[in-house]
Design a protein around this motif. Structure first.
Motif, short mmCIF file in Angstrom:
data_model
loop_
_atom_site.label_atom_id
_atom_site.label_comp_id
_atom_site.label_asym_id
_atom_site.label_seq_id
_atom_site.Cartn_x
_atom_site.Cartn_y
_atom_site.Cartn_z
N ALA A 477 24.93 118.56 16.27
CA ALA A 477 25.12 117.45 17.21
C ALA A 477 25.58 117.97 18.57
CB ALA A 477 26.14 116.46 16.64
N ARG A 478 26.47 118.97 18.56
CA ARG A 478 26.93 119.53 19.83
C ARG A 478 25.80 120.25 20.56
NH1 ARG A 478 27.86 124.24 21.40
NH2 ARG A 478 27.81 125.11 19.30
N VAL A 479 24.97 120.97 19.80
CA VAL A 479 23.86 121.70 20.41
C VAL A 479 22.88 120.73 21.06
CG1 VAL A 479 21.86 123.16 19.91
CG2 VAL A 479 24.07 123.69 18.88
N ARG A 480 22.55 119.63 20.36
CA ARG A 480 21.62 118.67 20.94
C ARG A 480 22.23 117.95 22.13
NH1 ARG A 480 20.31 118.06 15.35
NH2 ARG A 480 21.81 116.38 15.12
N SER A 481 23.52 117.61 22.03
CA SER A 481 24.19 116.94 23.14
C SER A 481 24.22 117.83 24.38
CB SER A 481 25.61 116.55 22.73
OG SER A 481 26.31 115.96 23.80
#
Length: 507
Positions: A477-481
């Protein structure tokens, strides 16, 4: 002041205009700076005093039976880089020592050198069939990133830059296999290390000779087989409230006070992927371990740590995607052979699944070519590939879907297949040929392919691989955000949306 294993090396003259640090003549495993390993020298280099634990027992990785299959696999990879067939494509002549050194450690300055690096990475990946997630090539490229980032470290303290440059040369000239430890122990994610100090690795003493560190880091993949660990901070924990937790350094894995706590081995049954490719994962516990001053690269500066994480991984993230590409190719090959062996390859639904898997292989291949085309100069003059952010954001999904497709096609056949002992039993031969063969496929070929598929997608080895793909690039989720917030064409996308909205409002 205590000396490190390379600290007392005499400088060697460098060419005029060359701003790189002087070379080092360090030792590791009794092997002083002899360049690229072969299998025998790599195996011998692990005979040291490292404290490795598995299932409550302290073990010697060079003799313990559970570590032998992977050790042989790694030795075979090192033999490849010194072989007459591949040596020219996996090594180059060191400009400082004259020895052949691994192309994994090449700091590329031209497109041709970048291409040579990627060809070398492909040889490492293909030699390990895409099954070793932390092949030595990966962390060698992190060391290249450290070398490239040394000037920024020098803005914090000139000594940090000197240390980083010398350490890179030490790793290159000794062909060190590295691991890293980025994550905090998974104990209580609801509190910070400031609230519970044991949750983070920290500096507890500092003087002119070096630092003393206490705490633990996970997950150090390949640690039992590595020479050194490179400690730096992941995006999840580089913004520390207490600067004592911000520390970058390189430590030998036989450092007194450092324990390597391994998970349960996947080595067991023969004829399995786990019996050949279990690279191991470990918790590294630092019990007031002393790190010499010249192995320290950054202290107390969270802002530089933030910038540095991405700088260190410019080349390694690309090599990780090369491995993902090869792994997906293997998964497509396995899925196709499963479908053909049981006569379902021409079924429309199965064809769609195989096409989906082929699309992932093609997308990664196209992205790799594009990322290389988008290479840019770093501040130190090296040529770095473009960003892998988009691939990083989808790699876990591609891998998960590939496994799901293999499970869907193989179905119950992934569970019920004859073992090698069954195939060798004359009394079973008639029944096996009649009931367990395939369409135009012998029972031997079919059962071995299905058992391979089971190792990839339902065995504990395969499940570990799937978890690795999902999380090794960071919290998905952090990578996509982060991809969204840093997407360079976002203003253009929003402008295009406004134009379309205005068209509806004013036809």
């Amino acid at each position: 002041m205590p000396t490190s294993d390379f600290e007392t090396a005499a400088p060697t003259a460098t060419p005029a205009g060359d701003t790189r640090p002087p070379p080092v003549a360090g030792t590791n495993g009794g092997r002083p700076g002899l360049g690229a390993h072969d299998g025998a020298s790599f195996t011998a280099s692990l005979a040291d005093d490292r404290e490795v634990w598995m299932e409550g027992e302290r073990v010697d990785v060079t003799t313990h039976p559970d570590f032998q299959p992977m050790l042989r696999t790694l030795a075979g990879l090192y033999d490849r880089q010194r072989s007459p067939e591949l040596g020219r494509e996996m090594t180059y002549r060191s400009e400082t020592s004259g020895h052949p050194v691994s192309l994994s450690y090449l700091p590329p300055r031209t497109p041709e050198e970048l291409d040579r690096k990627w060809l070398n990475s492909r040889h490492w990946v293909e030699g390990s069939h895409g099954q070793i997630s932390r092949i030595p090539d990966f962390m060698a490229n992190v060391a290249v990133g450290l070398h490239d980032f040394r000037h920024a470290l020098g803005e914090v303290d000139p000594e940090f830059a000197e240390n980083a440059g010398r350490y890179y040369l030490h790793c290159r000239e000794n062909d060190l296999a590295l691991t890293h430890g980025l994550g905090d122990p998974q104990v209580d994610r609801s509190v910070t290390p400031v609230q519970r100090p044991e949750l983070g690795l920290r500096v507890v003493h500092r003087d002119d000779s070096g630092i003393v560190v206490r705490g633990a880091k996970q997950i150090a993949t390949l640690a039992p087989y590595a020479h050194d660990v490179l400690i730096y901070l992941s995006p999840a924990n580089y913004l520390r409230e207490d600067p004592a937790y911000v520390c970058w350094f390189g430590a030998r894995l036989d450092t007194p006070g450092l324990r390597i706590l391994c998970r349960r081995s996947y080595h067991g049954q023969p004829h399995t992927l786990g019996s050949r490719f279990d690279e191991q994962d470990a918790m590294l516990v630092f019990d007031d371990a002393f790190i010499p001053r010249d192995r320290v690269f950054l202290l107390a500066d969270a802002g530089t740590a933030v910038k540095g994480f991405h700088a260190l991984n410019r080349w390694s993230l690309y090599t990780g995607q090369i491995r993902l590409h090869h792994r997906l190719r293997v998964m497509l090959g396995v899925a196709s052979l499963l479908a053909k062996s049981i006569g379902v390859d021409r079924f429309r639904e199965v064809g769609a699944l195989l096409g989906e898997l082929a699309s992932y292989v093609s997308v990664v291949d196209l992205a790799l070519k594009s990322i290389t085309r988008d290479a840019t100069r770093t501040k130190s003059g090296l040529l770095a590939p473009g960003t892998t952010a988009a691939l990083d954001s989808v790699a876990g999904h591609f891998s998960e879907r590939a496994s799901a497709i293999v499970r869907r096609i193989g179905a119950s056949g992934l569970i019920m297949q004859p073992a090698e002992g069954d195939l060798r039993a004359p009394d079973l031969r008639t029944a096996l040929d009649l009931y367990m063969g395939g369409r135009d496929t012998s029972v031997e070929d079919k059962s071995r392919m299905f058992r391979l598929a089971g190792d990839l997608v339902i065995d504990r080895f395969g499940m570990r691989q799937e978890l690795y793909e999902a999380w090794n690039r960071g919290d998905p989720a952090r990578v996509r955000s982060a991809l969204y917030t840093t997407f360079p064409d976002l203003p253009g996308c929003e402008a295009a949306a406004r134009v379309l909205a205005d068209l509806l409002e004013h036809p």
